[in-house]
Design an enzyme around this catalytic site. Structure first.
Site, PDB file in Angstrom:
ATOM      1  N   PHE A   1       5.639   6.856   4.536  1.00  0.00           N
ATOM      2  CA  PHE A   1       5.502   7.015   3.083  1.00  0.00           C
ATOM      3  C   PHE A   1       4.024   6.924   2.727  1.00  0.00           C
ATOM      4  O   PHE A   1       3.210   6.539   3.575  1.00  0.00           O
ATOM      5  CB  PHE A   1       6.317   5.944   2.342  1.00  0.00           C
ATOM      6  CG  PHE A   1       5.932   4.528   2.676  1.00  0.00           C
ATOM      7  CD1 PHE A   1       4.953   3.866   1.939  1.00  0.00           C
ATOM      8  CD2 PHE A   1       6.534   3.862   3.739  1.00  0.00           C
ATOM      9  CE1 PHE A   1       4.584   2.566   2.260  1.00  0.00           C
ATOM     10  CE2 PHE A   1       6.161   2.565   4.059  1.00  0.00           C
ATOM     11  CZ  PHE A   1       5.186   1.906   3.322  1.00  0.00           C
TER      12      PHE A   1
ATOM     13  N   PHE B   1       1.375   4.882   1.414  1.00  0.00           N
ATOM     14  CA  PHE B   1       0.683   5.188   2.655  1.00  0.00           C
ATOM     15  C   PHE B   1       1.021   4.090   3.636  1.00  0.00           C
ATOM     16  O   PHE B   1       0.382   3.042   3.633  1.00  0.00           O
ATOM     17  CB  PHE B   1      -0.834   5.232   2.428  1.00  0.00           C
ATOM     18  CG  PHE B   1      -1.221   6.317   1.452  1.00  0.00           C
ATOM     19  CD1 PHE B   1      -1.419   7.626   1.894  1.00  0.00           C
ATOM     20  CD2 PHE B   1      -1.356   6.044   0.097  1.00  0.00           C
ATOM     21  CE1 PHE B   1      -1.773   8.624   0.999  1.00  0.00           C
ATOM     22  CE2 PHE B   1      -1.702   7.061  -0.786  1.00  0.00           C
ATOM     23  CZ  PHE B   1      -1.909   8.346  -0.335  1.00  0.00           C
TER      24      PHE B   1
END
Lengths: 188, 493, 210, 173
Positions: free
Chosen positions: D88, D90
């Protein structure tokens, strides 16, 4: 004026309520038969319209670009799943359909012959990729996009688009790769 | 001045303008490139946001400039053989400039940094780094650029069909099957243009489709598309469009080396067969960008590898070999134009090697998206396409005006050559030590090659600036009304 | 250039008209499908939950106003459904679990309404609820015996149900949050559980803060 | 390992090509008739082209023997450890981060939002395997760690402004 009569006849047939209802009950027929027939009716009637007001078209749409832009916008609008849904449930959208699509036909008839080969090819290629995308979109969509149609119908419509795209690709290929005599080469 | 001369001059004016735009774009793009290397090398500091904006602009400008320059080359030489529309060329240039402005505004004013590959759904999902407006500026800018190029290739297709009958005949298929003699085959410039017309029309159609998908998704994120389809379309577009630049650029090599050596470079049957192969392979090998997506159909990935190998054949066996043969013991007079043309063939050929190596699935497994990839295309594009571009510039300057080249130009030639070998070599080394591509910061052990690359890059920028100055000198001389002696055009007239 | 000013005007006009068509046709690029248009419209209109009599899994019969002064989170389903509804109710259960206990039953009630009036009798519902861990009190399952009332509700809330004729239905699904006064507050994507739960909690918290 | 082979192979071929270009450039000073050159070198080309084709077929067959996305055949009673990876912006959600040497592991990699790249780096910061992490799809990587140590996961597909900070660790004992 033979074409015009034919066009009016076609239009009248298309607006007969049972026929309209029947066509709209099947998604594929609604989008891929009723829509094009309405455009065709407009195209045929265009014969008379263009003869009646030749100068207006010459003055306002000398190169066909304005007309084709409207055509693109209107047809794009009618490709939205929502427009199709609403034409079934909201009467003024249905009315708009029966006016705007024949208008597309008239404008197309005028614009198409005025466009250069480059313009025509550009428009054609854009519809080619647009139809391809629509095909994928209706087939691949994991959810029901139209509230008034079943998912299976949606997929049928998608395949319809794929077939049309296929035909268009074959058409382009034969135009570009199989040369005829010089004379018909000039009109891609 | 005869009417013909006026026509030629106005035609050349457009080409010259296009080349100036290209030259300046390349310089700007290179400066951003060097800054990125300096940041990665730890020599200067920049916010990641700034770095990735530079990354986006660098990629977009370089691809755009390469395409613009390459189309100028193609257009210039193709128009000797078929009737092209000047209006379309003008429209393309105008749309390109509009697009460049939109892309710049999107990137710098609205902080769009989704890289030139705009991989769906990144433009819409930026983790709030940039907004809808920035993404729209960028994407619509790219779409505008695409429209310009599409029109240009429709026009070249139309013109080729009008003259030769069909695109198949433009590729010399009737010669291949023996219906027509080899001596009547279309000249290399036409064959190359036909190939590019076919592949780039396809590329631009996939590109515009995926751009529209992205635009809809950015406007309304609830509206999603299949990410694997988007990826396929993106790489079909990116791969073909980037590759096509060299197939357009090579026309200048065909035309120049034949003239300089006074030896014919005709389309032989083998030549035609290999160009047809290039056409199909270029269309089909893009899955080598997707080798690390195991969800792709396996046959596509294997095809990606095998055809990438096969795609090396046309350049290794025909184009580069032909260039070597025509130069060999020819007593050629070397100047900037012929030198750069020859150098570009070297760049192309050696740039193909790391690409072929990386297209093996086992190698790709550890080298995909490392700096190995930019290493390959900096050689291929930097030492290939850009050299072709400047070869064409020097050719125009000399041919049109007889403008003298100086020692400075010669020095620049070698600076450029060694500089770019340095840049590409540093990238390849980085890739070999697993440095990931597109990283705003590097680990200490990755910094060395980046620093080396930055220094080499500075050499290149100086060299390119000298090239561009030479070209601008040519324009100023030219504008004094001293219309030159384009013997080729005169002969045509 | 000047001599075809009419053309230029026509082109600009065509672009403006076309853009307007697309703009209004999609509620300002918000809704390309009728479903999204519907959600958008519901958020704008916030219709009132109409008067209906419910019959729930415990065979209790009462009007919807029973829940006055509580939030009600609603789904529409039918028990014979084999594709969407099980997922819908599963996700509904997940949302239920994510709501802090202090609100459950006090400030918010969960309600699954079946639109298959004929088949989904209280006994069927009672059975069905167990598979999703519904307690039958703070999360009830109910049907609306009166077809006219049901149709009226479905229409108001934009729920589309097409009988396929073989005991199955094609229908659209979402989470509907009705506020204490009986007005529709939010329509949420049933596939985004966390997002929906967060939205509901934040609505509840916001009130508690006031 | 593979990287070194790739680098050296590329270097050898690139130098070879550069040498040929250099020789031809030096020889270009002489001036000879073109006809005999064409004749001679066309013949040579046929030979050279044939060698290239054979080389290509050979290398293809050799490198396609073991393509990394083929699921390995596990021996009787040996079950791979299946690890779900979700990328995802980050970061990484990895269900299991500790492994044993010699334990066969399958990473099932997907993404919540945009495209990411799942790259496994060994202790010497050399990539040993990778795949793309993309939304809606699950890519698989099969790996058996041979050496103990701390491995790092880096993102190998540009995914936004903190792309370079998406790091996770795996421990192999």
């Amino acid at each position: 004026m033979k074409q015009t009569k034919l066009g009016i006849l076609l239009y009248v047939i298309l607006i007969i309520p049972p026929i309209t209802t029947y066509m709209e009950s099947i998604m594929l027929v609604h989008m891929l038969i009723q829509f094009p027939l309405l455009i065709l009716a407009g195209w045929l009637i265009g014969e008379w319209v263009l003869e009646r007001w030749p100068y207006h078209f010459l003055k306002w749409d000398a190169n066909g670009i304005a007309g084709i832009i409207l055509v693109i916008f209107i047809t794009t609008y009618w490709m939205f799943p929502r427009a199709m849904d609403e034409s079934l449930t909201i009467w003024h959208i249905e009315l708009f359909k029966f006016i705007s699509l024949p208008l597309v036909g008239i404008l197309l008839r005028n614009s198409w012959r005025k466009l250069t080969i480059i313009g025509r090819s550009f428009v054609f290629l854009n519809y080619l990729s647009m139809f391809g995308l629509m095909g994928w979109f209706y087939i691949d969509s994991p959810v029901q996009i139209c509230n008034n149609y079943l998912e299976i119908e949606q997929q049928m419509l998608g395949w319809g688009f794929v077939v049309i795209t296929g035909i268009m690709i074959v058409y382009v290929l034969q135009k570009c790769f199989i040369s005829g005599t010089k004379s018909n080469v000039n009109q891609i | 001045m005869s009417e013909m001369m006026v026509r030629l001059k106005s035609r050349n004016n457009l080409i010259v303008t296009q080349m100036v735009v290209t030259g300046l774009t390349v310089i700007v793009g290179m400066i951003f490139g060097i800054i990125m290397l300096l940041v990665q090398g730890g020599m200067i500091e920049a916010m990641p946001a700034t770095f990735y904006q530079f990354l986006t602009i660098h990629g977009t400008f370089m691809i755009g400039a390469a395409a613009l320059a390459a189309t100028a080359i193609m257009w210039y030489f193709l128009s000797h053989y078929v009737e092209l529309s000047k209006k379309i060329l003008k429209i393309n240039l105008v749309l390109f400039i509009i697009a460049a402005v939109m892309v710049t505004v999107g990137t710098f004013s609205f902080e769009y940094a989704g890289a030139w590959t705009f991989l769906y759904p990144l433009p819409a999902l930026s983790a709030s780094a940039w907004g809808t407006i920035g993404a729209l500026f960028y994407l619509i800018g790219m779409l505008v650029m695409g429209v310009g190029f599409l029109l240009l290739f429709i026009d070249s297709g139309r013109a080729i069909i009008k003259k030769y009958g069909s695109l198949g005949k433009g590729l010399g298929w009737d010669v291949i099957i023996g219906k027509k003699a080899e001596k009547d085959a279309p000249p290399p410039a036409v064959v190359a243009s036909t190939m590019v017309t076919i592949v780039n029309t396809t590329a631009l159609l996939s590109g515009s489709t995926v751009l529209i998908m992205n635009i809809i998704n950015v406007i309304n994120p609830a509206f999603t598309f299949n990410p694997l389809l988007a990826k396929n379309l993106t790489y079909a577009f990116g791969h073909i469009f980037a590759n096509a630049t060299i197939y357009m650029g090579v026309i200048v090599v065909y035309e120049l080396l034949a003239r300089y050596t006074k030896r014919p470079w005709n389309s032989s049957r083998v030549f035609l067969v290999f160009w047809t192969m290039s056409t199909f392979f270029t269309l089909l090998v893009y899955p080598h960008h997707l080798l690390m997506d195991s969800v792709m159909p396996r046959w596509m990935l294997i095809m990606g590898q095998v055809l990438s190998y096969a795609n090396g054949l046309p350049v290794l066996v025909v184009t580069a070999y032909g260039a070597l043969m025509i130069v060999y013991k020819s007593g050629i007079k070397w100047d900037m134009a012929s030198g750069l043309a020859y150098l570009s063939m070297l760049g192309w050929t050696i740039g193909v090697i790391p690409a072929i190596v990386d297209s093996a699935i086992v190698v790709n497994h550890v080298m995909h998206n490392t700096k190995w990839v930019p290493g390959h295309f900096h050689m291929y594009m930097g030492l290939g396409v850009i050299a072709m571009t400047f070869s064409f510039m020097y050719f125009l300057a000399k041919n049109d005006n007889g403008l003298k080249e100086t020692m400075v130009d010669k020095t620049a030639f070698f600076m450029y050559m060694f500089g770019l070998i340095g840049v590409s070599g540093s990238f390849l080394t980085s890739g070999a030590i697993s440095t990931p591509r597109r990283f705003a910061t590097h680990l200490p052990e990755w910094m060395g090659p980046a620093q080396f690359g930055a220094v080499a890059g500075i050499l290149v920028v100086i060299a390119i600036t000298i090239f561009v100055i030479h070209f601008i000198r040519y324009i100023s001389v030219r504008n004094k009304g001293n219309i030159g002696s384009d013997y080729y055009d005169k002969k045509l007239a | 250039m000047i001599k075809n000013w009419r053309n230029v005007v026509a082109i600009i006009l065509a672009i403006v008209l076309g853009s307007l068509l697309i703009y209004f046709g999609t509620d300002g690029f918000h809704a390309f499908t009728e479903e999204s248009a519907r959600t958008y419209q519901l958020h704008q209109e916030k219709p009132l939950f109409p008067r209906v009599m419910l019959e729930d899994n415990k065979e209790r019969v009462y009007p919807f106003s029973e829940f006055e002064d509580k939030y009600v989170l609603i789904t529409f389903f039918y028990t014979a459904c084999t594709d969407v509804c099980p997922v819908l109710e599963m996700n509904f259960a997940e949302v239920y679990d994510q709501i802090p206990e202090k609100y459950i039953g006090e400030d918010i009630v969960f309600l699954s309404i079946s639109f298959d009036t004929k088949h989904d009798k209280p006994a069927v519902l009672e059975n069905y609820r167990k598979s999703f861990g519904s307690d039958g009190e703070t999360w009830r399952m109910a049907r609306i015996p009166n077809q006219t009332e049901l149709d009226n509700l479905l229409k108001k809330f934009g729920v589309i149900v097409i009988p396929e004729g073989n005991g199955h239905f094609q229908h659209n699904s979402a989470f509907y949050l009705v506020n204490r006064k009986g007005y529709l507050e939010k329509v949420m994507d049933y596939e985004k559980v966390d997002e929906a739960a967060q939205t509901v909690v934040s609505v509840l918290e916001k009130e508690a803060g006031e | 390992m593979v990287q070194m082979v790739a680098w050296i192979t590329s270097l050898v071929f690139m130098l070879l090509i550069a040498a040929v270009f250099l020789v031809v450039a030096i020889k270009s000073k002489e001036k000879r008739e073109y006809e005999p050159i064409v004749k001679k070198w066309y013949k040579a080309r046929t030979f050279y082209g044939a060698i290239l084709v054979i080389l290509i077929i050979g290398v293809s067959l050799y490198t396609l023997r073991l393509i990394p996305f083929n699921q390995p055949v596990y021996s009787e009673g040996e079950e791979p450890t299946i690890v779900d990876v979700e990328a995802f912006q980050f970061g990484w959600n990895i269900t299991e981060t500790e492994f044993k040497v010699g334990e066969p592991v399958e990473f099932h990699v997907t993404s919540q939002d945009v495209n990411h790249g799942f790259g496994i780096y060994d202790e010497d910061m050399e990539i040993i395997a990778q795949t793309q992490a993309m939304p809606d799809y699950t890519n698989k990587v099969y790996i058996t760690f041979d050496e103990p140590g701390t491995y790092e996961i880096l993102c190998l597909e540009y995914c936004g402004l903190a792309h370079h900070q998406m790091v996770a660790e795996l421990v192999v004992k």
